[in-house]
Scaffold this motif. Structure first.
Motif, PDB file in Angstrom:
ATOM      1  N   LEU A 265      -8.174 -68.485 -37.842  1.00 51.33           N
ATOM      2  CA  LEU A 265      -7.045 -69.088 -37.930  1.00 51.33           C
ATOM      3  C   LEU A 265      -6.277 -68.994 -39.337  1.00 51.33           C
TER       4      LEU A 265
ATOM      5  N   VAL B 266       2.970 -63.581 -40.804  1.00 54.78           N
ATOM      6  CA  VAL B 266       3.225 -64.069 -39.242  1.00 54.78           C
ATOM      7  C   VAL B 266       3.388 -62.326 -38.877  1.00 54.78           C
TER       8      VAL B 266
ATOM      9  N   CYS C  54      -4.871 -62.116 -37.104  1.00 55.54           N
ATOM     10  CA  CYS C  54      -5.323 -63.377 -36.454  1.00 55.54           C
ATOM     11  C   CYS C  54      -3.975 -64.365 -35.886  1.00 55.54           C
ATOM     12  N   PRO C  55      -4.269 -65.294 -35.379  1.00 59.17           N
ATOM     13  CA  PRO C  55      -3.015 -66.383 -35.113  1.00 59.17           C
ATOM     14  C   PRO C  55      -2.757 -66.987 -36.339  1.00 59.17           C
ATOM     15  N   VAL C  56      -1.731 -67.248 -36.640  1.00 59.82           N
ATOM     16  CA  VAL C  56      -1.004 -67.666 -37.887  1.00 59.82           C
ATOM     17  C   VAL C  56      -0.261 -68.946 -37.382  1.00 59.82           C
ATOM     18  N   LEU C  57      -0.615 -70.159 -38.412  1.00 61.73           N
ATOM     19  CA  LEU C  57       0.113 -71.353 -38.465  1.00 61.73           C
ATOM     20  C   LEU C  57       0.854 -71.602 -39.583  1.00 61.73           C
TER      21      LEU C  57
END
Lengths: 191, 159
Positions: free
Chosen positions: B121, B145, B150-153
């Motif tokens: 993350l 983004v 990987c997932p991006v917050l």
């Protein structure tokens, strides 16, 4: 573009408190569509954030909001039907009815799939159906419902594989007024 | 995918001098503290490449070596200070982060580090030094983004 009825899970639901104190109900919103990418995002949230949302006797857990936006059906446009192009059929009311029904069924199917995923982890879930342009409705919903974290998949209805990020996810990353998490499927899923 | 479950989850927060990334770090620690309790926490900052355009304005014909090295030192110290401040914020909530400093353009180094370290993350602020009014999303955050594996917050305040 109205908000349809909000269906809540049978478990007790409490209102999210308005005061920005640390101890308030956390609300995570996940936007889903028919695409697998958004369900992968939902699964990712359930796997990684389940302790955030868990409701036990001691701790009041958060709420997972699953939202689905239906594209509006243009019932005022004419549909060319039949050869020659001269015959145009305007959508009759029965046709509108059946399309609406089909959309309702599609949403319900999506929601039941989502709720199936949430059930084993005992997460308080609520579902919302919205109608309109997906990206704007999601951002509006974030403002109205006071969401803490918005989660979207990376690719949606468009099969434009060359784009890195779907248009809805991209719009939400730029315009949503809350932290946003974009979950990308692992390489094995994108062939 | 099965073997990845045994590996410890890695959460990486990328910071720079802006307040926004500091806020992102604090938000992560506060909001996700239960979820990251059993995962590795990494603070990352990039040391941007040396901007030598000002050096050529000097009256000397050749570029003085000491000036370059001293500039590099300053950049490096800035980066290390940022990591230290981030470390302090984490320590205040009892998290011991791993500190990573890389040379180069922030956009590429962040995404490279995600791959190299196997991050699960990535957390970024929404803006860097640029003004909030001008863009919806800062250039580095936008790049991450789109390109991070990987997932991006993206942490942004309620505007």
């Amino acid at each position: 573009m109205e908000t349809s009825a909000v269906e809540k899970q049978p478990e007790t639901t409490t209102e999210a408190k308005e005061a920005p104190s640390v101890v308030r109900t956390k609300r995570i919103m996940v936007a889903i569509d028919e695409n697998d990418s958004s369900f992968y995002a939902l699964q990712w949230v359930i796997d990684h954030f389940s302790n955030l949302l868990l409701t036990t006797e001691a701790v009041e857990g958060g709420i997972l909001t699953v939202v689905h936006v239906q594209s509006p059906f243009q019932h005022f446009a004419a549909f060319p039907a039949g050869p020659g192009g001269a015959t145009a059929v305007y959508a009759s009311s029965s046709m509108i009815e059946s399309v609406k029904k089909a959309q309702q069924e599609a949403s319900t199917a999506l929601f039941s799939r989502a709720l199936q995923m949430c059930r084993p982890k005992q997460i308080r879930t609520e579902t919302i159906v919205l109608e309109g342009d997906a990206k704007e409705m999601i951002c509006e919903a974030v403002d109205q419902i006071n969401v803490d974290l918005l989660v979207v998949g990376s690719r949606g209805l468009g099969k434009f594989k060359r784009a890195f990020l779907g248009s809805v996810s991209d719009y939400c990353a730029h315009h949503a007024h809350c932290p946003i998490l974009i979950v990308k499927p692992p390489k094995e899923m994108t062939k | 995918m099965a073997e990845e479950k045994n590996k410890k989850k890695q959460v990486m927060v990328a910071i720079d001098e802006s307040k926004c990334s500091q806020h992102a770090l604090q938000w992560t620690l506060e909001y996700l503290k239960d979820s990251i309790a059993d995962s590795a926490f990494i603070i990352f900052t990039a040391q941007p490449p040396l901007d030598l355009s000002c050096v050529y304005a000097s009256p000397y014909a050749a570029v003085p070596g000491e000036l370059i090295t001293s500039m590099q030192e300053i950049y490096k110290n800035d980066a290390l200070n940022r990591l230290e401040e981030g470390n302090k914020i984490c320590a205040a909530v009892g998290v011991t982060p791993k500190k990573v400093l890389e040379n180069g353009n922030p956009k590429e180094t962040i995404c490279d580090a995600v791959e190299k370290l196997g991050v699960d993350l990535l957390v970024v602020g929404s803006h860097g030094k640029g003004a909030l009014q001008r863009t919806f999303l800062g250039s580095v955050s936008n790049y991450c983004v789109n390109h991070a594996k990987c997932p991006v917050l993206v942490v942004r305040t309620k505007a």
